[in-house]
Write a protein that holds these residues in place. Structure first.
Motif, PDB file in Angstrom:
ATOM      1  N   HIS A 113      19.196  14.033 -27.315  1.00 32.49           N
ATOM      2  CA  HIS A 113      19.700  14.905 -26.719  1.00 32.49           C
ATOM      3  C   HIS A 113      19.706  16.235 -27.121  1.00 32.49           C
ATOM      4  CE1 HIS A 113      21.815  12.001 -23.865  1.00 32.49           C
ATOM      5  NE2 HIS A 113      22.358  11.547 -24.689  1.00 32.49           N
ATOM      6  N   ARG A 114      19.703  16.240 -28.422  1.00 35.64           N
ATOM      7  CA  ARG A 114      19.793  17.571 -29.049  1.00 35.64           C
ATOM      8  C   ARG A 114      17.927  18.227 -29.057  1.00 35.64           C
ATOM      9  NH1 ARG A 114      22.635  16.300 -34.852  1.00 35.64           N
ATOM     10  NH2 ARG A 114      24.512  16.359 -33.968  1.00 35.64           N
ATOM     11  N   LEU A 173      18.020  19.793 -25.492  1.00 38.03           N
ATOM     12  CA  LEU A 173      18.739  20.874 -25.242  1.00 38.03           C
ATOM     13  C   LEU A 173      18.108  22.038 -25.934  1.00 38.03           C
ATOM     14  CD1 LEU A 173      22.490  19.466 -25.630  1.00 38.03           C
ATOM     15  CD2 LEU A 173      21.322  20.532 -23.749  1.00 38.03           C
ATOM     16  N   ARG A 174      17.206  21.900 -26.838  1.00 43.36           N
ATOM     17  CA  ARG A 174      16.263  22.688 -27.743  1.00 43.36           C
ATOM     18  C   ARG A 174      15.368  23.524 -26.737  1.00 43.36           C
ATOM     19  NH1 ARG A 174      15.641  19.657 -33.224  1.00 43.36           N
ATOM     20  NH2 ARG A 174      17.668  20.011 -33.924  1.00 43.36           N
ATOM     21  N   GLN A 175      14.881  22.998 -25.434  1.00 43.20           N
ATOM     22  CA  GLN A 175      13.834  23.523 -24.728  1.00 43.20           C
ATOM     23  C   GLN A 175      14.633  24.361 -23.812  1.00 43.20           C
ATOM     24  OE1 GLN A 175      12.024  20.379 -22.871  1.00 43.20           O
ATOM     25  NE2 GLN A 175      11.530  19.039 -24.934  1.00 43.20           N
ATOM     26  N   ARG A 176      14.218  25.801 -23.770  1.00 43.91           N
ATOM     27  CA  ARG A 176      14.723  26.562 -23.114  1.00 43.91           C
ATOM     28  C   ARG A 176      14.519  26.521 -21.739  1.00 43.91           C
ATOM     29  NH1 ARG A 176      13.067  31.371 -20.301  1.00 43.91           N
ATOM     30  NH2 ARG A 176      14.243  33.160 -20.409  1.00 43.91           N
ATOM     31  N   ARG A 203      17.130  24.146 -20.422  1.00 43.10           N
ATOM     32  CA  ARG A 203      18.650  24.819 -20.511  1.00 43.10           C
ATOM     33  C   ARG A 203      18.775  25.535 -19.233  1.00 43.10           C
ATOM     34  NH1 ARG A 203      17.470  26.049 -25.796  1.00 43.10           N
ATOM     35  NH2 ARG A 203      17.236  28.190 -25.283  1.00 43.10           N
ATOM     36  N   TRP A 214      19.243  23.295 -16.318  1.00 44.70           N
ATOM     37  CA  TRP A 214      20.578  22.551 -16.275  1.00 44.70           C
ATOM     38  C   TRP A 214      21.610  23.704 -15.977  1.00 44.70           C
ATOM     39  CZ3 TRP A 214      23.879  21.603 -21.170  1.00 44.70           C
ATOM     40  CH2 TRP A 214      24.757  20.524 -21.016  1.00 44.70           C
ATOM     41  N   PHE A 215      21.710  24.951 -16.581  1.00 43.19           N
ATOM     42  CA  PHE A 215      22.710  25.668 -16.082  1.00 43.19           C
ATOM     43  C   PHE A 215      22.667  26.307 -14.761  1.00 43.19           C
ATOM     44  CE2 PHE A 215      22.694  26.840 -20.785  1.00 43.19           C
ATOM     45  CZ  PHE A 215      23.961  26.072 -21.162  1.00 43.19           C
TER      46      PHE A 215
END
Length: 101
Positions: free
Chosen positions: A6-7, A10-13, A16, A19-20
């Protein structure tokens, strides 16, 4: 081990941003499905039948176009389809905001 995966994601721009963006889109759709009938009742003073028809009309394009298109698009490459479908949803809104609509 699962937490590490998961981490890493989430580090991949790009992930993110996707997702947002999808979260904001889903929130906007949810607010619209509640606010539109509410505005129809409060501002336009409509009856229950009109609110029911309005709520059904919100889902009508998805039923008429989305289901058959989904079955058809399952047979083509996914990435170009995803990129092409996300673009039209973003197109007119900045122009409407600039025009004061």
């Amino acid at each position: 081990m699962e937490k590490m995966e998961h981490r890493r994601v989430l580090r991949q721009r790009d992930f993110r941003l996707l997702w947002f963006g999808e979260t904001a889109r889903t929130l906007g759709n949810s607010v619209t499905s509640v606010a539109l009938p509410l505005i129809a009742v409060v501002v336009l003073d409509t009856n229950a039948t009109a609110v029911g028809l309005l709520s059904a009309a919100i889902w009508l394009p998805w039923v008429v176009l989305g289901l058959p298109a989904g079955a058809w698009l399952d047979r083509v490459r996914r990435r170009p389809v995803m990129l092409a479908c996300r673009r039209p949803g973003h197109g007119p809104w900045p122009g409407w905001a600039g025009a004061g609509l």
